[in-house]
Every structure is written in structure tokens, then in C-alpha cells.
Design an enzyme around this catalytic site. Structure first.
Site, short mmCIF file in Angstrom:
data_model
loop_
_atom_site.label_atom_id
_atom_site.label_comp_id
_atom_site.label_asym_id
_atom_site.label_seq_id
_atom_site.Cartn_x
_atom_site.Cartn_y
_atom_site.Cartn_z
N THR A 103 -14.65 -8.02 4.14
CA THR A 103 -15.84 -7.64 4.90
C THR A 103 -15.51 -6.63 5.99
O THR A 103 -16.24 -5.65 6.20
CB THR A 103 -16.49 -8.89 5.53
OG1 THR A 103 -16.87 -9.79 4.48
CG2 THR A 103 -17.72 -8.53 6.34
N HIS A 128 -27.83 3.63 10.38
CA HIS A 128 -27.28 2.30 10.64
C HIS A 128 -26.25 1.95 9.56
O HIS A 128 -26.49 2.16 8.37
CB HIS A 128 -28.40 1.26 10.65
CG HIS A 128 -28.00 -0.05 11.24
ND1 HIS A 128 -27.30 -1.00 10.53
CD2 HIS A 128 -28.21 -0.57 12.48
CE1 HIS A 128 -27.08 -2.05 11.30
NE2 HIS A 128 -27.63 -1.82 12.49
N ASN A 130 -25.31 -0.96 8.31
CA ASN A 130 -25.76 -1.97 7.35
C ASN A 130 -27.04 -1.56 6.64
O ASN A 130 -27.13 -1.60 5.40
CB ASN A 130 -25.99 -3.31 8.06
CG ASN A 130 -24.72 -3.87 8.66
OD1 ASN A 130 -24.30 -3.43 9.74
ND2 ASN A 130 -24.09 -4.82 8.00
N ASN A 140 -18.99 -8.06 -1.46
CA ASN A 140 -18.55 -8.82 -2.62
C ASN A 140 -18.63 -8.05 -3.92
O ASN A 140 -17.92 -8.38 -4.88
CB ASN A 140 -19.36 -10.11 -2.73
CG ASN A 140 -19.21 -10.98 -1.50
OD1 ASN A 140 -18.40 -10.68 -0.63
ND2 ASN A 140 -19.99 -12.05 -1.44
N HIS A 187 27.04 -10.55 -25.29
CA HIS A 187 27.65 -11.49 -24.34
C HIS A 187 28.66 -10.78 -23.44
O HIS A 187 29.61 -11.40 -22.94
CB HIS A 187 28.33 -12.66 -25.07
CG HIS A 187 27.43 -13.38 -26.02
ND1 HIS A 187 26.68 -14.49 -25.63
CD2 HIS A 187 27.14 -13.17 -27.33
CE1 HIS A 187 25.98 -14.91 -26.69
NE2 HIS A 187 26.24 -14.12 -27.72
N SER A 317 30.13 5.43 -0.04
CA SER A 317 30.86 4.50 0.82
C SER A 317 31.12 5.13 2.18
O SER A 317 31.35 6.34 2.29
CB SER A 317 32.19 4.11 0.18
OG SER A 317 32.96 3.32 1.06
N VAL A 324 31.29 7.48 -5.33
CA VAL A 324 29.90 7.77 -5.65
C VAL A 324 29.33 6.58 -6.42
O VAL A 324 29.91 6.15 -7.43
CB VAL A 324 29.76 9.06 -6.49
CG1 VAL A 324 28.30 9.31 -6.85
CG2 VAL A 324 30.33 10.25 -5.73
N ASN A 325 28.23 6.04 -5.94
CA ASN A 325 27.61 4.85 -6.54
C ASN A 325 26.36 5.21 -7.35
O ASN A 325 25.78 6.29 -7.15
CB ASN A 325 27.23 3.85 -5.45
CG ASN A 325 28.45 3.31 -4.72
OD1 ASN A 325 29.55 3.28 -5.27
ND2 ASN A 325 28.26 2.90 -3.48
N GLU A 330 20.21 1.60 -8.51
CA GLU A 330 20.11 0.48 -7.58
C GLU A 330 18.75 0.46 -6.88
O GLU A 330 18.15 -0.61 -6.70
CB GLU A 330 21.25 0.57 -6.56
CG GLU A 330 22.62 0.32 -7.18
CD GLU A 330 23.77 0.72 -6.28
OE1 GLU A 330 24.91 0.32 -6.57
OE2 GLU A 330 23.55 1.46 -5.29
#
Length: 458
Positions: A103, A128, A130, A140, A187, A317, A324-325, A330
Site C-alpha cells: 500500500t 488527488h 486517491n 491489491n 566420482h 592473492s 591468478v584465481n 567464483e
């Protein structure tokens, strides 16, 4: 009535309240600002744009039906179009965590548009919030409709193109890497050979499947409940209002929005955001799998698998020079963790539907739209700063494949499972290749050599 240069006083059913003199919003918005200093998070631009579209469409329909004067209607439409364009975004100040059902958010739009429209029309009439801007509407029916409009535009214009780009780039890499033979892994242990391109083709098809699911889910979001009013009974509405307002939304968006099959179901539930969010969660799960695989395949560069090389985008790092990552992978994984949590938030908020309405709509809107934006941004970055620059390390792929004991699988049909197992175990215990063991046992014939040739296994 000005009490100072910085504030003005307004009066509403709860009494007097001071509002910043430069603000286009009014008393109800100000009360929400004072009551809900919770997060500092606002609903996004896409939602505010949808609110502007709805208010302009409602004014157009009400003008056509003769319930709103042309002078007022045109001023409201112009002010609403300015909201759609983002001119008054700084005046949309209500926290996401606000009064139930939204609302306060609806009144924020009504007050900004009313004050701006009154400014446009001049001193002859006061518009106005409203009586005029919210005419033939309720929070709603407008709030969930604004959410669907915002979601449709964001998904169709941003997320689906990003997914398509990701799928195409993965398929391009699949084609590029198809000649590269390597060891498969199950696995996290050696398995029979596979082409690097086949691995990437699996990634590409996974994204394509999610694209199709998201595209299918999009259709239900075209249902918007404008004209449902407070609970779906269309109280105090002109009979032709609903088709007129929805058609005007279609005109303004160039999208095929339509009335719900059952307006009461639309008002009672947040079904479509819940369903779409499940697809976004599935996308997040698949992206976690893909980015985790790419991190494993690129691990190293000296002590990991190192079968692919990722583009270097930044130092990795503060203590190890030159490190280098996989930063982009990530980041994507982090975004996906957030999406999975967001799905839970929407699911629990969806359970809050009671009788004729769900009062948790603001948090559902924020979470759903933010999820779409987060995933879109992450995917675009993933494509441009990572996937498009991946290179294969052919010699390393060949090395791991030739050393893999899983090549013994090719011997099963020639020697039987038990003897093949013994040869594989001996090679492992003595740290030898299969060919070395077979040669020592005098078993390395041309037929056997062909049986353990990786090229015959893919």
C-alpha cells in the site's frame, strides 16, 4: 502551509505531518519513510516503470469512460509517463520492508504523480492521489500487476538474451574443443575418455533447456489483474474498464498482456513468481555445477588438472605474487548461492497468502526482480570475461588421458572383466601404464593395442 523553507505541513486522517518541501510525495509516503527505516533497499527501476505504465493506462481508460476529465487525465498521463521514464525515481523512497501488500508503494506512486500532475495542470484544479490517480484501482490489483509487467520486461529483454548468449558461447567452445581427447572422470576419479567438446556440449544443452523452461514460464506472467480492485469483485468499476486498461498496457509495452483466467486466483496467490523462481533456482544449481567444473578443469596451473586455461582478469592473492584465481567463476557461484536462498524467501512469503490476498508482495517483488537482475548481470559477466576466452591445453589433456587406468575398460571385451581388472590394478600398484604391463606380460598385440586406443572409445 509552509512552516520553514525546508519543510511543508500536510494533513491526513491521522493528523499533521511534516514533509520535505522539495518532495513530490505526500503524507502517506512520509509516514512510511518514518515507520519503515529497515534496510535502505527500494524496489527497482523496473517496478517503478511498471507503476508509471499502469497509472497512465488507468487514466487513459478512465478518460475514455468519462469518469476522469480530459484536463486531469492528460496531466496524470504526462506525470505517469515521466515516472515511467525515471525522471522522479529519487522521490520513490519507501523501504522494501513496508506495510503489507505494498500500500505504501502504491501511495508513493499516487502522491508523486498527483503532485506532479497538479503542477502540470496549474492552479486551476488539485489532482488527488486517491480520487484521481488511483481511480478504478487498488494496491491489491496494481501491485501484482506491476510485478508481472516488470518481470516480463526484464526476463524477455535481459535474462533470456543473456542465457541465449551463454548457450551460444558454450556451444562455440564445444565445437572448438571437439578434436581434443581427454580423460573423463566420475566420482572425481579416472573414467573412460571423452572429448573436451563433448563436456562443453553438455554445458550448452543444459543452459538451452533452462532457457526453454524460462520461456514457457514467461507466458503465465502476461496475466495481469488490473480491474480486480480490492479482492477481485470489481467493485465500483465501469464494465468496460478492465479490457480498456489492459489494452492500454499492451499498447504502452508492445507486449501481449491479458486478463487472468480467474481473477480471484490471481488476487489470492503469487503463483507465477513462485514458479518462475523455481526455474531461476534450477538455473542457479546448473550454473554452480558448470562453474565448479570449469574451476576443476582449470585448477593448477602446475599442481591441478590444468586441462583448460581461463582468461586472467585480476591478481588473486595479497601474499603470493603472480597468483591468478578463477574470480569470475567464483563470483557466479556466489550469486547462485544467493538465488537459492532467495527462492526459499519467496516460497515462505508465498505461504503467507490468506483468504483474498498475499500481504508479502513487497518482499516477493524485491526478491524476484533482484534475482532476475543478479543472474542476468552474472551471466553477462561470465560470458564476456570468462567463457569466451577459455583455451584448451591439448598436451595436458593428452597426458592425463594416456596415463588414465580407465583405458583398461577396452580390455574387458577381449580378456574378460577379471583379467582386465588384474592388469589395471598391477599398473596402479607399480605406477606403470597399461601398455607397459601388457608388454611385460606379452599381451600387447595389435588387437589389444587398438582396444585401449582412446580414439576408439569416444
Amino acid at each position: 502551509m509552509n512552516s520553514s523553507n525546508n519543510y511543508r505541513m500536510e494533513n491526513d486522517p491521522l493528523g499533521n505531518i511534516m514533509i520535505p518541501s522539495s518532495a513530490y510525495y505526500g503524507s502517506q509516503t512520509q509516514r512510511a519513510v518514518e515507520n519503515f527505516q529497515i534496510s535502505g533497499i527500494r524496489l527497482p527501476r523496473s517496478f517503478i516503470k511498471a507503476q508509471g505504465i499502469i497509472k497512465a493506462s488507468a487514466a487513459t481508460a478512465n478518460m475514455e469512460l468519462g469518469t476522469l476529465s480530459p484536463e486531469m487525465g492528460k496531466a496524470i498521463i504526462k506525470a505517469s509517463e515521466e515516472v515511467t521514464e525515471g525522471i522522479w525515481d529519487e522521490h520513490f523512497v519507501v523501504d522494501v520492508y513496508q506495510a503489507g501488500a505494498g500500500t505504501s508503494q502504491n501511495m508513493n506512486a499516487n502522491e508523486v504523480i498527483a503532485n506532479r500532475a497538479s503542477e502540470i495542470i496549474g492552479g486551476s484544479q488539485r489532482i488527488h492521489p486517491n480520487d484521481h490517480v488511483n481511480m478504478s484501482q487498488s494496491t491489491n490489483d496494481t501491485f501484482p500487476s506491476a510485478l508481472n509487467i516488470a518481470a516480463v520486461e526484464t526476463i524477455s529483454q535481459r535474462l533470456l538474451p543473456a542465457l541465449s548468449q551463454l548457450q551460444q558461447e558454450l556451444q562455440k567452445k564445444a565445437d572448438q574443443f571437439m578434436p581434443v581427447l581427454k580423460s573423463g572422470r566420475t566420482h572425481l576419479h579416472d573414467a573412460v575418455p571423452i572429448r573436451l567438446g563433448q563436456e562443453f556440449s553438455g554445458f550448452a544443452e543444459t543452459i538451452h533447456t533452462v532457457y526453454q523452461q524460462m520461456e514457457a514460464k514467461l507466458d503465465a506472467l502476461y496475466e495481469i489483474g488490473l480491474g480486480g480492485n480490492a479482492i477481485g469483485t470489481k467493485v465500483d468499476l465501469q464494465p468496460d474498464y478492465t479490457p480498456k486498461v489492459i489494452q492500454e498496457v499492451c499498447n504502452r509495452t508492445n507486449l501481449p498482456f491479458r486478463q487472468p483466467g480467474n481473477i480471484f486466483a490471481f488476487m489470492q496467490n503469487m503463483s507465477e513468481p513462485i514458479r518462475c523462481m523455481l526455474t531461476l533456482k534450477e538455473l542457479a544449481i546448473h550454473l554452480i555445477k558448470i562453474t565448479s567444473d570449469l574451476r576443476l578443469l582449470s585448477s593448477g596451473p602446475r599442481t591441478g588438472l590444468a586441462e583448460i586455461t581461463l582468461p586472467s582478469v585480476q591478481p588473486g592473492s595479497t601474499i603470493m605474487p603472480g597468483k591468478v584465481n578463477p574470480a569470475i567463476l567464483e563470483m557466479t557461484h556466489m550469486v547462485c548461492c544467493q538465488i537459492i536462498g532467495y527462492e526459499t524467501a519467496i516460497a515462505t512469503a508465498g505461504m503467507a497468502s490468506q483468504l483474498e490476498i498475499n500481504v508479502m508482495m513487497p518482499v516477493i517483488a524485491h526478491t524476484f526482480l533482484h534475482s532476475i537482475d543478479l543472474l542476468t548481470n552474472a551471466i553477462q559477466t561470465l560470458v564476456t570475461k570468462c567463457i569466451s576466452g577459455i583455451q584448451s591445453n591439448d598436451e595436458i589433456c593428452k597426458k592425463w588421458m594416456e596415463e588414465s587406468l580407465s583405458l583398461v575398460t577396452g580390455l574387458s571385451s577381449k580378456m574378460g572383466y577379471d583379467i582386465a581388472s588384474q592388469i589395471g590394478m598391477k599398473a596402479d600398484e607399480e605406477n606403470k601404464t597399461l601398455k607397459q604391463v601388457l608388454l611385460e606380460k606379452g599381451l600387447l598385440t595389435e588387437e589389444i593395442n587398438k582396444a585401449i586406443d582412446p580414439r576408439g572409445m569416444v
